[in-house]
Structures are given as structure tokens and as C-alpha cells.
Design an enzyme around this catalytic site. Sequence first.
Site, PDB file in Angstrom:
ATOM      1  N   ALA A 101      -1.217   0.903   6.437  1.00  0.00           N
ATOM      2  CA  ALA A 101      -1.463  -0.125   7.451  1.00  0.00           C
ATOM      3  C   ALA A 101      -2.343  -1.222   6.887  1.00  0.00           C
ATOM      4  CB  ALA A 101      -2.121   0.486   8.685  1.00  0.00           C
ATOM      5  N   ASP A 102      -2.272  -2.379   7.525  1.00  0.00           N
ATOM      6  CA  ASP A 102      -3.172  -3.469   7.165  1.00  0.00           C
ATOM      7  C   ASP A 102      -3.483  -4.285   8.413  1.00  0.00           C
ATOM      8  OD1 ASP A 102      -4.419  -4.821   4.693  1.00  0.00           O
ATOM      9  OD2 ASP A 102      -3.628  -6.486   5.870  1.00  0.00           O
ATOM     10  N   THR A 103      -4.678  -4.828   8.451  1.00  0.00           N
ATOM     11  CA  THR A 103      -5.133  -5.623   9.592  1.00  0.00           C
ATOM     12  C   THR A 103      -5.603  -6.984   9.110  1.00  0.00           C
ATOM     13  OG1 THR A 103      -5.875  -3.591  10.695  1.00  0.00           O
ATOM     14  CG2 THR A 103      -6.686  -5.683  11.575  1.00  0.00           C
ATOM     15  N   LYS A 152       0.828  -1.206   0.000  1.00  0.00           N
ATOM     16  CA  LYS A 152       0.000   0.000   0.000  1.00  0.00           C
ATOM     17  C   LYS A 152       0.863   1.256   0.000  1.00  0.00           C
ATOM     18  CE  LYS A 152      -3.940  -2.109   2.413  1.00  0.00           C
ATOM     19  NZ  LYS A 152      -4.718  -2.133   3.689  1.00  0.00           N
ATOM     20  N   ALA A 154      -0.103  -4.420  10.797  1.00  0.00           N
ATOM     21  CA  ALA A 154       1.178  -3.935  10.283  1.00  0.00           C
ATOM     22  C   ALA A 154       1.030  -2.475   9.905  1.00  0.00           C
ATOM     23  CB  ALA A 154       1.618  -4.750   9.076  1.00  0.00           C
TER      24      ALA A 154
END
EC number: 3.6.1.9
Length: 232
Positions: free
Chosen positions: A102-104, A73, A139
Site C-alpha cells: 500500500a501507499d498513501t 512495493k 492505493a
Amino acid sequence: MEVIRKTFFKKSRLEETSLEEIQLILASASPRRLALLAQIGLDPHQVYATNIDETPKLREHPANLAKRLAKEKALKAQETFLWRDQSSGEKVSAQKIVILAADTVVAVGRTILPSPESEDEAYECLRFLSGRAHKVYGAVCALNECGKITVKLVESCVRFRRLTSPMMEAYLYSGEWQGKAGGYAIQGKAGAFVVYIAGSYSNVVGLPLAETMDLLTAYHYPLLTHWNGKTH
């Protein structure tokens, strides 16, 4: 040196500030991440909705998936906010910038739960989480105009109560599951499902704030000046 500048910057907040100020760019259109940044006094100069393939690779660990997607991203946003110098071919910026992405990922063991696209998918997520502990891998990635990139991973553990059919049906009816990793929002009605949490709460919501603060500080973003107004 001659630089081709992208027209994306026209009429943006990036043009309203001096070159010396570091611009914060959020590579996410998530309302939850915007709200969490606002909680620590931050209002990004730009919000950029990235469009990447989030399909897990074969046998990819949930933690590795979260890190990979956060990095992808940030790199996707880099394509928009940096441009190539004609003489050197290097990506450059007329501004000092920090791209934050960010990523979840929600997982039970190595089983990755989706962000459900239908009530049936959301029901399966809730049924799978009912009465069990699961991990939330968050992250967060920072990337600056020089190409320096750093990714931090945060792991939280959440346990749900045993969910009855009426509980799940009512939650599905609320629509709160839409667009949520694992099909629930801990900051909403699903907070009543949680009997135990270990680790970062903000990570479960969508952005680990302590680690975000550490990253921004490491990239010399003046976070604390948004709190106290001091420049030194």
C-alpha cells in the site's frame, strides 16, 4: 522440476503452515498498516520492509503516484518471496501467497506533500494544510504467486481547521508527525485538527480496509475464517 529456494524462509511462519494455506505477506513495515490489519483479524505471516525510490515523477498526478508506488512495493517483495525455476525461468513459489502492499499520498490540488524529515518540513506541511481541504490518495495492491496483480485506488477528502502557531508548535513538539504522509496522524492528536472528512477514514490512517477486504476476497484469501473459524 528443480527449484532453488531462498533461505529467507528459514525459521519463518511460512514453514509452520501447510502448502494449502494461503500465506499473507505485508510489503510494509508501517505500524499503522499492521494495526489496521489486526483490526480486521489479520496477522501477516511475514512483514517485508520495501526500500524503493518514492520520488514523484515530473508532473505525476498524486493518484498515479500512489498507485505506482503500491505496485512497485509489491513487485519488490515478489523478488524476495518468489524465485526462478531453473528449467522454465519463471518465478514460482512452493507456497500459495498473497503479497499486500500500500501507499498513501497527501496532496492539495496537484501539490504533493512529503513525509517530512524535519520539524521545518513538518511545519510547512501543517501551515499548508491549515484551514484548507486536501485529498488523501490510498492505493492498495495485491500480488499472488502466479503473478496476478491488482491495484485499487481510494480517495478521501479531509479539511483542517485554521491552525494557530501554538497548535502547530505543540504538535511539532509531540513528534507525532514523524514518518507520516503530509506530516500528521488523523488517528492521533491531529484528529483535533479535522473538521470534515469524506470517504474512507482507514484510508487516511494508512490502509483502506473495505478495498483491502475486496482484494483479499478476490484472491481467495479466507479472511472471514479469521472471524468465524469456519473453513467452508
